[in-house]
Motif scaffolding. Sequence first.
Motif, PDB file in Angstrom:
ATOM      1  N   PHE A  75       0.923  -1.129  -0.082  1.00  0.00           N
ATOM      2  CA  PHE A  75       0.184  -0.035  -0.070  1.00  0.00           C
ATOM      3  C   PHE A  75       0.781   1.334   0.037  1.00  0.00           C
ATOM      4  CE2 PHE A  75      -2.661   3.415   1.401  1.00  0.00           C
ATOM      5  CZ  PHE A  75      -4.166   2.879   0.948  1.00  0.00           C
ATOM      6  N   ILE A  76       0.850   2.036  -1.103  1.00  0.00           N
ATOM      7  CA  ILE A  76       1.805   3.194  -1.130  1.00  0.00           C
ATOM      8  C   ILE A  76       0.896   4.569  -1.130  1.00  0.00           C
ATOM      9  CG2 ILE A  76       3.251   4.677  -2.654  1.00  0.00           C
ATOM     10  CD1 ILE A  76       3.836   1.990  -4.176  1.00  0.00           C
ATOM     11  N   THR A  77       1.254   5.204  -0.072  1.00  0.00           N
ATOM     12  CA  THR A  77       0.813   6.521   0.129  1.00  0.00           C
ATOM     13  C   THR A  77       1.818   7.779  -0.266  1.00  0.00           C
ATOM     14  OG1 THR A  77      -0.647   5.951   2.061  1.00  0.00           O
ATOM     15  CG2 THR A  77       0.015   8.392   1.926  1.00  0.00           C
ATOM     16  N   THR A  78       1.358   8.671  -1.043  1.00  0.00           N
ATOM     17  CA  THR A  78       2.268   9.783  -1.280  1.00  0.00           C
ATOM     18  C   THR A  78       1.279  11.003  -1.232  1.00  0.00           C
ATOM     19  OG1 THR A  78       4.098  10.608  -2.597  1.00  0.00           O
ATOM     20  CG2 THR A  78       2.254   9.712  -3.655  1.00  0.00           C
ATOM     21  N   LYS A  79       1.971  12.198  -1.397  1.00  0.00           N
ATOM     22  CA  LYS A  79       1.459  13.447  -1.075  1.00  0.00           C
ATOM     23  C   LYS A  79       1.786  14.500  -2.161  1.00  0.00           C
ATOM     24  CE  LYS A  79       2.009  12.449   3.586  1.00  0.00           C
ATOM     25  NZ  LYS A  79       3.418  11.569   3.438  1.00  0.00           N
ATOM     26  N   PHE A  80       1.023  15.542  -2.646  1.00  0.00           N
ATOM     27  CA  PHE A  80       1.641  16.433  -3.644  1.00  0.00           C
ATOM     28  C   PHE A  80       1.601  17.965  -2.970  1.00  0.00           C
ATOM     29  CE2 PHE A  80      -3.066  15.907  -4.377  1.00  0.00           C
ATOM     30  CZ  PHE A  80      -3.381  17.197  -4.485  1.00  0.00           C
ATOM     31  N   ASN A  81       2.284  18.839  -3.997  1.00  0.00           N
ATOM     32  CA  ASN A  81       2.586  20.136  -3.386  1.00  0.00           C
ATOM     33  C   ASN A  81       1.400  21.224  -3.809  1.00  0.00           C
ATOM     34  OD1 ASN A  81       4.616  19.162  -1.723  1.00  0.00           O
ATOM     35  ND2 ASN A  81       6.056  19.836  -3.177  1.00  0.00           N
ATOM     36  N   ARG A  82       1.506  22.308  -3.301  1.00  0.00           N
ATOM     37  CA  ARG A  82       0.710  23.355  -3.746  1.00  0.00           C
ATOM     38  C   ARG A  82       0.698  23.740  -5.236  1.00  0.00           C
ATOM     39  NH1 ARG A  82       3.187  28.128  -0.356  1.00  0.00           N
ATOM     40  NH2 ARG A  82       5.124  28.437  -1.309  1.00  0.00           N
ATOM     41  N   ARG A  87      -7.907  21.155 -10.596  1.00  0.00           N
ATOM     42  CA  ARG A  87      -8.530  20.145 -11.167  1.00  0.00           C
ATOM     43  C   ARG A  87      -7.507  19.250 -11.917  1.00  0.00           C
ATOM     44  NH1 ARG A  87     -12.475  23.583 -10.954  1.00  0.00           N
ATOM     45  NH2 ARG A  87     -14.238  23.193  -9.659  1.00  0.00           N
ATOM     46  N   ASP A  88      -7.034  20.152 -12.923  1.00  0.00           N
ATOM     47  CA  ASP A  88      -5.980  19.391 -13.926  1.00  0.00           C
ATOM     48  C   ASP A  88      -4.799  19.254 -13.225  1.00  0.00           C
ATOM     49  OD1 ASP A  88      -7.970  19.746 -15.927  1.00  0.00           O
ATOM     50  OD2 ASP A  88      -7.302  21.424 -16.574  1.00  0.00           O
ATOM     51  N   GLY A  89      -4.329  20.186 -12.539  1.00  0.00           N
ATOM     52  CA  GLY A  89      -3.163  19.999 -12.013  1.00  0.00           C
ATOM     53  C   GLY A  89      -2.708  18.778 -11.078  1.00  0.00           C
ATOM     54  N   VAL A  90      -4.020  18.172 -10.370  1.00  0.00           N
ATOM     55  CA  VAL A  90      -3.532  17.094  -9.738  1.00  0.00           C
ATOM     56  C   VAL A  90      -3.157  15.688 -10.651  1.00  0.00           C
ATOM     57  CG1 VAL A  90      -4.783  15.424  -8.378  1.00  0.00           C
ATOM     58  CG2 VAL A  90      -4.961  17.849  -8.049  1.00  0.00           C
ATOM     59  N   GLY A  91      -3.874  15.972 -12.132  1.00  0.00           N
ATOM     60  CA  GLY A  91      -3.496  14.775 -12.826  1.00  0.00           C
ATOM     61  C   GLY A  91      -2.016  14.682 -13.074  1.00  0.00           C
ATOM     62  N   THR A  92      -1.394  16.138 -13.333  1.00  0.00           N
ATOM     63  CA  THR A  92       0.159  16.058 -13.619  1.00  0.00           C
ATOM     64  C   THR A  92       0.773  15.604 -12.243  1.00  0.00           C
ATOM     65  OG1 THR A  92      -0.242  17.998 -14.949  1.00  0.00           O
ATOM     66  CG2 THR A  92       1.823  17.832 -14.024  1.00  0.00           C
ATOM     67  N   PHE A 109      -3.697   8.948  -2.492  1.00  0.00           N
ATOM     68  CA  PHE A 109      -3.012  10.197  -2.944  1.00  0.00           C
ATOM     69  C   PHE A 109      -3.666  11.280  -2.083  1.00  0.00           C
ATOM     70  CE2 PHE A 109      -1.624  12.615  -6.955  1.00  0.00           C
ATOM     71  CZ  PHE A 109      -0.431  12.808  -6.411  1.00  0.00           C
ATOM     72  N   LEU A 110      -2.700  12.099  -1.289  1.00  0.00           N
ATOM     73  CA  LEU A 110      -3.052  13.178  -0.258  1.00  0.00           C
ATOM     74  C   LEU A 110      -2.574  14.561  -0.950  1.00  0.00           C
ATOM     75  CD1 LEU A 110      -2.014  11.695   2.901  1.00  0.00           C
ATOM     76  CD2 LEU A 110      -4.201  11.272   1.828  1.00  0.00           C
ATOM     77  N   VAL A 111      -3.546  15.524  -0.692  1.00  0.00           N
ATOM     78  CA  VAL A 111      -3.171  16.931  -0.571  1.00  0.00           C
ATOM     79  C   VAL A 111      -2.349  17.194   0.485  1.00  0.00           C
ATOM     80  CG1 VAL A 111      -4.072  19.154  -0.749  1.00  0.00           C
ATOM     81  CG2 VAL A 111      -5.388  17.567  -1.651  1.00  0.00           C
ATOM     82  N   HIS A 112      -0.818  17.613   0.263  1.00  0.00           N
ATOM     83  CA  HIS A 112      -0.222  17.618   1.464  1.00  0.00           C
ATOM     84  C   HIS A 112      -0.401  18.849   2.684  1.00  0.00           C
ATOM     85  CE1 HIS A 112       4.179  16.347   2.627  1.00  0.00           C
ATOM     86  NE2 HIS A 112       3.525  16.729   3.742  1.00  0.00           N
ATOM     87  N   TRP A 113      -0.708  19.858   1.909  1.00  0.00           N
ATOM     88  CA  TRP A 113      -0.987  21.108   2.929  1.00  0.00           C
ATOM     89  C   TRP A 113      -2.240  21.765   2.280  1.00  0.00           C
ATOM     90  CZ3 TRP A 113       0.924  22.058   7.792  1.00  0.00           C
ATOM     91  CH2 TRP A 113       2.072  21.336   8.092  1.00  0.00           C
ATOM     92  N   PRO A 114      -3.328  22.408   3.114  1.00  0.00           N
ATOM     93  CA  PRO A 114      -4.157  23.070   2.315  1.00  0.00           C
ATOM     94  C   PRO A 114      -3.839  24.386   1.825  1.00  0.00           C
ATOM     95  CG  PRO A 114      -4.269  23.317   4.605  1.00  0.00           C
ATOM     96  CD  PRO A 114      -3.332  22.551   4.368  1.00  0.00           C
ATOM     97  N   ASN A 115      -2.728  25.054   2.101  1.00  0.00           N
ATOM     98  CA  ASN A 115      -2.540  26.544   1.529  1.00  0.00           C
ATOM     99  C   ASN A 115      -3.674  27.317   1.341  1.00  0.00           C
ATOM    100  OD1 ASN A 115       0.552  25.975   0.766  1.00  0.00           O
ATOM    101  ND2 ASN A 115      -0.293  24.178   0.179  1.00  0.00           N
ATOM    102  N   GLN A 129     -10.791  13.270  -6.483  1.00  0.00           N
ATOM    103  CA  GLN A 129     -11.874  12.601  -6.626  1.00  0.00           C
ATOM    104  C   GLN A 129     -12.018  11.908  -8.019  1.00  0.00           C
ATOM    105  OE1 GLN A 129     -14.436  11.689  -4.275  1.00  0.00           O
ATOM    106  NE2 GLN A 129     -14.640  10.102  -5.979  1.00  0.00           N
ATOM    107  N   GLN A 130     -11.660  12.820  -9.069  1.00  0.00           N
ATOM    108  CA  GLN A 130     -11.727  12.484 -10.515  1.00  0.00           C
ATOM    109  C   GLN A 130     -10.747  11.348 -10.684  1.00  0.00           C
ATOM    110  OE1 GLN A 130     -14.059  13.578 -12.922  1.00  0.00           O
ATOM    111  NE2 GLN A 130     -13.127  11.848 -13.926  1.00  0.00           N
ATOM    112  N   LEU A 131      -9.442  11.421 -10.112  1.00  0.00           N
ATOM    113  CA  LEU A 131      -8.367  10.424 -10.433  1.00  0.00           C
ATOM    114  C   LEU A 131      -9.215   8.902  -9.682  1.00  0.00           C
ATOM    115  CD1 LEU A 131      -5.072  12.171  -9.483  1.00  0.00           C
ATOM    116  CD2 LEU A 131      -6.039  11.626 -11.794  1.00  0.00           C
ATOM    117  N   ALA A 132      -9.652   9.159  -8.646  1.00  0.00           N
ATOM    118  CA  ALA A 132     -10.209   7.924  -7.875  1.00  0.00           C
ATOM    119  C   ALA A 132     -11.426   7.426  -8.984  1.00  0.00           C
ATOM    120  CB  ALA A 132     -10.948   8.215  -6.590  1.00  0.00           C
TER     121      ALA A 132
END
Length: 278
Positions: A75-82, A87-92, A109-115, A129-132
């Motif tokens: 089970f791999i968990t990772t997180k992405f930056n601001r 919506r499109d950026g999450v795909g990248t 896949f997690l949003v690392h910080w809300p910023n 949610q779209q990726l899921a």
Amino acid sequence: MSEVLESTTTELAPGVHVPLIGLGTWPMVGEDAADAVNRAINNGYRHIDTAENYGNEEAVGEGIRRSGIARQDIFITTKFNRDWHSRDGVGTAFERSAARLGVDYLDLFLVHWPNPVLGRFVEACEGLQQLADDGVIRAWGVSNFKPAHLLAVERAGLTVPVNQVQVDPAHGQPEQLAFHREHGIATGAYSPLGRNGDFLASPAITGAAQELARTPGQIVLRWHVQQGRIATPKSASDTRQRQNLDVFGFELTADQLAAINALETGAPPRLDSDTFGH
């Protein structure tokens, strides 16, 4: 004491079960990270936690491959930056993290910080949610979101499966965790053993450790998982890795849990997610 039969996982989405104990990998990088991940998997870990900002996704992927364990069993968990809060950026973000890890899907896949100053964390969650929905991630979630941030996501019609926050006996965040329970959000606990470990010498913990013939660290991790939290302690030691996994099959009593809960200092998390983020 009779053996306690219990689940070592919790369900984040239909059919998506995350191990309650995972290996945290910050701040390990390079060969140190790859070696620790490889040994952790061979010591029994099946959940590895990383992030874009840790700078070690490539090494984590190498450690997983080196272990010889099939991808679908990890089970791999990772997180992405601001940078990717749209919506499109999450795909990248997904494409880049997956490429660095050398995988074609992510388990979580997690949003690392809300910023919140950017005002785009809701869009980031919509992208997740779209990726899921597209099937390239099995589950999604957030990290370091306060109740106000979570409510903004809920108002957009989304159900947040998990929020990974700093939780340890001295930083119990009772109001945050109560919000999670009320809204059906699983809690991930990072730095679950604290940063300096002062509370590990507390009689509430050392007493339980002596009574149960466990280490103080095992008692704290048991405190987490017995309350359903997903804990990701970092360790590069074979001995501690095995100890950290060995927190099932025994129970803390109600009094022992209460004594550890009483170590709460009221201190906020180390970093304020209204002002800090990356």
